[in-house]
Design a protein around this motif. Structure first.
Motif, short mmCIF file in Angstrom:
data_model
loop_
_atom_site.label_atom_id
_atom_site.label_comp_id
_atom_site.label_asym_id
_atom_site.label_seq_id
_atom_site.Cartn_x
_atom_site.Cartn_y
_atom_site.Cartn_z
N PHE A 315 0.84 -1.19 0.00
CA PHE A 315 0.00 0.00 0.00
C PHE A 315 0.88 1.25 0.00
O PHE A 315 1.92 1.29 0.67
N ASN A 316 0.43 2.25 -0.74
CA ASN A 316 1.12 3.53 -0.78
C ASN A 316 0.62 4.42 0.36
O ASN A 316 1.36 4.76 1.27
N HIS A 317 -0.67 4.77 0.32
CA HIS A 317 -1.23 5.58 1.40
C HIS A 317 -2.49 4.97 2.00
O HIS A 317 -3.01 5.47 2.99
N GLY A 318 -2.99 3.89 1.41
CA GLY A 318 -4.14 3.20 1.99
C GLY A 318 -3.72 2.30 3.14
O GLY A 318 -2.53 1.99 3.30
N ILE A 319 -4.68 1.89 3.95
CA ILE A 319 -4.38 0.98 5.06
C ILE A 319 -5.29 -0.24 4.97
O ILE A 319 -6.41 -0.17 4.45
N LEU A 320 -4.80 -1.36 5.49
CA LEU A 320 -5.57 -2.60 5.51
C LEU A 320 -6.16 -2.76 6.91
O LEU A 320 -5.44 -2.73 7.90
N SER A 321 -7.47 -2.92 6.98
CA SER A 321 -8.16 -2.97 8.26
C SER A 321 -8.70 -4.37 8.54
O SER A 321 -9.08 -5.11 7.62
N ASN A 322 -8.76 -4.71 9.82
CA ASN A 322 -9.39 -5.95 10.27
C ASN A 322 -10.70 -5.68 11.00
O ASN A 322 -11.26 -6.58 11.62
N LEU A 323 -11.18 -4.44 10.94
CA LEU A 323 -12.42 -4.09 11.61
C LEU A 323 -13.61 -4.80 10.98
O LEU A 323 -13.54 -5.26 9.83
N ASP A 324 -14.69 -4.87 11.71
CA ASP A 324 -15.92 -5.46 11.23
C ASP A 324 -16.38 -4.79 9.94
O ASP A 324 -16.38 -3.55 9.84
N THR A 325 -16.76 -5.58 8.95
CA THR A 325 -17.14 -5.05 7.64
C THR A 325 -18.31 -4.07 7.74
O THR A 325 -18.31 -3.01 7.10
N LYS A 326 -19.31 -4.41 8.53
CA LYS A 326 -20.47 -3.52 8.66
C LYS A 326 -20.07 -2.17 9.25
O LYS A 326 -20.56 -1.13 8.83
N GLU A 327 -19.16 -2.21 10.22
CA GLU A 327 -18.69 -0.95 10.81
C GLU A 327 -17.96 -0.10 9.78
O GLU A 327 -18.13 1.12 9.73
N LEU A 328 -17.17 -0.75 8.93
CA LEU A 328 -16.46 -0.03 7.89
C LEU A 328 -17.43 0.56 6.86
O LEU A 328 -17.20 1.64 6.33
N ILE A 329 -18.52 -0.14 6.59
CA ILE A 329 -19.53 0.37 5.66
C ILE A 329 -20.20 1.61 6.22
O ILE A 329 -20.25 2.66 5.58
N VAL A 330 -20.74 1.49 7.42
CA VAL A 330 -21.62 2.54 7.95
C VAL A 330 -20.87 3.83 8.26
O VAL A 330 -21.46 4.92 8.26
N ASN A 331 -19.55 3.75 8.50
CA ASN A 331 -18.78 4.95 8.84
C ASN A 331 -18.01 5.53 7.66
O ASN A 331 -17.26 6.50 7.82
N SER A 332 -18.19 4.97 6.48
CA SER A 332 -17.48 5.45 5.30
C SER A 332 -18.20 6.61 4.64
O SER A 332 -19.39 6.85 4.89
N SER A 333 -17.46 7.34 3.78
CA SER A 333 -18.11 8.34 2.92
C SER A 333 -18.85 7.63 1.80
O SER A 333 -19.98 7.97 1.47
N PHE A 334 -18.18 6.66 1.20
CA PHE A 334 -18.80 5.80 0.19
C PHE A 334 -17.96 4.54 0.05
O PHE A 334 -16.87 4.44 0.64
N VAL A 335 -18.46 3.58 -0.71
CA VAL A 335 -17.80 2.28 -0.86
C VAL A 335 -17.47 2.08 -2.33
O VAL A 335 -18.32 2.27 -3.20
N HIS A 336 -16.22 1.69 -2.60
CA HIS A 336 -15.76 1.49 -3.98
C HIS A 336 -15.12 0.10 -4.06
O HIS A 336 -14.12 -0.19 -3.41
N GLY A 337 -15.72 -0.78 -4.86
CA GLY A 337 -15.20 -2.13 -4.99
C GLY A 337 -15.29 -2.62 -6.42
O GLY A 337 -15.45 -1.83 -7.36
N ILE A 338 -15.18 -3.92 -6.59
CA ILE A 338 -15.27 -4.52 -7.93
C ILE A 338 -16.69 -5.05 -8.13
O ILE A 338 -17.52 -4.40 -8.76
N ASN A 339 -16.98 -6.22 -7.58
CA ASN A 339 -18.35 -6.73 -7.60
C ASN A 339 -18.61 -7.64 -6.40
O ASN A 339 -19.36 -8.61 -6.48
N SER A 340 -17.98 -7.30 -5.30
CA SER A 340 -18.12 -8.05 -4.06
C SER A 340 -19.54 -7.96 -3.50
O SER A 340 -20.24 -6.96 -3.70
#
Length: 402
Positions: A315-340
């Motif tokens: 990673f350059n400036h991003g970080i890898l998290s082990n937090l609960d997925t739902k927590e990461l969703i609800v506290n984000s500005s938006f979600v950007h993925g492939i087709n997960s």
């Protein structure tokens, strides 16, 4: 290219197992404390020459294989069976028997108690094709299996790479493919298509995945019938259902905008990733793409829990998290993925979502919210015992079963 799917209780006295990964490890653990025959050798197709032992069994490189060792080849994988066979055949011009044991290994890995299901043809039957069919039949389709029995119809399971005759296919009341997107199904689907027969697809559902499944007339993921439907039938009732599911699925999660982009990662073998995205070489390519796209934004990535390479990503400036997925969703500005599947969860919560891969969320005639509401209408809870004609007509090709 056919194989034989068997129980470990029917293992031949002499055999070689191909592969040195987790599947083989589980298989060998399954044999512990039994009198069942163990493989003579483990064949490692990833290493030209090898001289090691695994669970006390010699590990050889593929160049060291000799048919005198055994002509029975147990495939030490469920996901990569086609690749293992192709790689083996590319190096050896030897007539061998390929054997699948994925049923018992998947049950062992998931600690699932399975009911007995038929492999023999009976008078009125449905053909069910899956790699390791015991697990989806018990985990998701148990009540459907029982409902079929009440209708006087038996469910007969097959591995998609096992031989099945044209007559067996034509005489079936219905044909069900579990997922049906992986290379295992290519030959079978071609055969079914040449006979002009209809197929119903099935797969685990959403919100949460382990409690739901669905049927579909055309396919799963980007091949779903929902993609070819304008979804104009989605109504206020469907949105009320979606609201109820959201409240249950995200119970206890309030959510706030903490200013980061949440990026859920997938595993390289995911059929969604391989069939419906440009990021086929793995997640590092996608990580680099996202970091270049958002050079000034806070990025939080989360690896798939089954990703064996998650500790090797750069990673350059991003970080890898082990937090609960739902927590990461609800506290984000938006979600950007492939087709997960995580992207669908984010839409359910009400977050803005960007999907780089081909998926239902990029529907041309409906909103992302309409898509999720339609998905909920299509899926069945594993405890549901009702299969009415309206549902079957809309989402299955079970023309001979009511």
């Amino acid at each position: 290219m056919y194989l034989t799917s068997i129980s470990i209780n029917d293992l031949p006295d002499s055999y070689v197992i191909v592969g040195t990964g987790r599947f083989t490890e589980s298989f060998l653990k399954l044999l512990e404390n039994t009198t069942l025959p163990r493989p003579h050798v483990i064949l490692d197709l990833n290493t030209p020459r090898h001289n090691d032992k695994q669970y006390g069994i010699p590990v050889l490189g593929f160049e060291q294989y000799d048919s005198n060792l055994s002509e029975n080849i147990v495939l030490g994988s469920d996901v990569y069976q086609v690749q293992l066979i192709d790689k083996f055949n590319a190096h050896f011009n030897t007539l061998v028997s390929f054997i699948d044991v994925s049923n018992d290994v998947q049950v062992f890995n998931n600690k699932t108690h399975c009911f007995n299901h038929l492999k023999e043809i009976t008078s009125d039957y449905v053909l069910f094709f899956s790699v390791g069919s015991k697990f989806p039949l018990t985990k998701w389709l148990g009540n459907f299996y029982q409902w079929l029995n009440i209708q006087g119809v038996h469910l007969v399971s097959r591995h998609p790479m096992e031989y099945v005759s044209e007559e067996e296919l034509k005489s079936a009341k219905a044909i069900i493919l579990w997922n049906g997107e992986t290379p295992h199904f290519l030959s079978l689907k071609s055969k079914i298509s040449s006979l002009g027969l209809l197929v119903t697809y099935s797969e685990c559902g959403h919100f949460p995945q382990h409690e739901n499944y669905y049927f579909d007339k055309r396919g799963v993921n980007f091949n779903s019938q929902l993609l070819h439907d304008d979804l104009s039938w989605v109504d206020t009732h469907d949105y009320k259902v979606m609201k109820t599911v959201r409240e249950h699925f995200f119970k206890g999660y309030k959510g706030k905008n903490e200013g980061y982009v949440f990026v859920p990662l997938q595993i390289e073998s995911d059929s969604n990733l391989q069939n419906y995205s440009r990021f086929k070489s793995g997640m590092q390519e996608f990580i680099d793409f996202i970091e270049k796209l958002y050079p000034q934004k806070k990025l939080i990535f989360k690896a798939h829990p089954k990703d064996m390479y998650k500790n090797k990503y750069r990673f350059n400036h991003g970080i890898l998290s082990n937090l609960d997925t739902k927590e990461l969703i609800v506290n984000s500005s938006f979600v950007h993925g492939i087709n997960s599947g995580v992207l669908f969860e984010a839409v359910l919560f009400g977050k803005k979502v960007i999907a780089e891969g081909e998926c239902l969320l990029n529907h041309k005639a409906a909103t992302m919210e309409d898509v999720v509401a339609a998905m909920l209408s299509r899926q069945k809870n594993i405890k549901d015992t009702r299969f009415n004609a309206e549902y079957l007509d809309r989402f299955t090709n079970f023309t001979g079963i009511r």
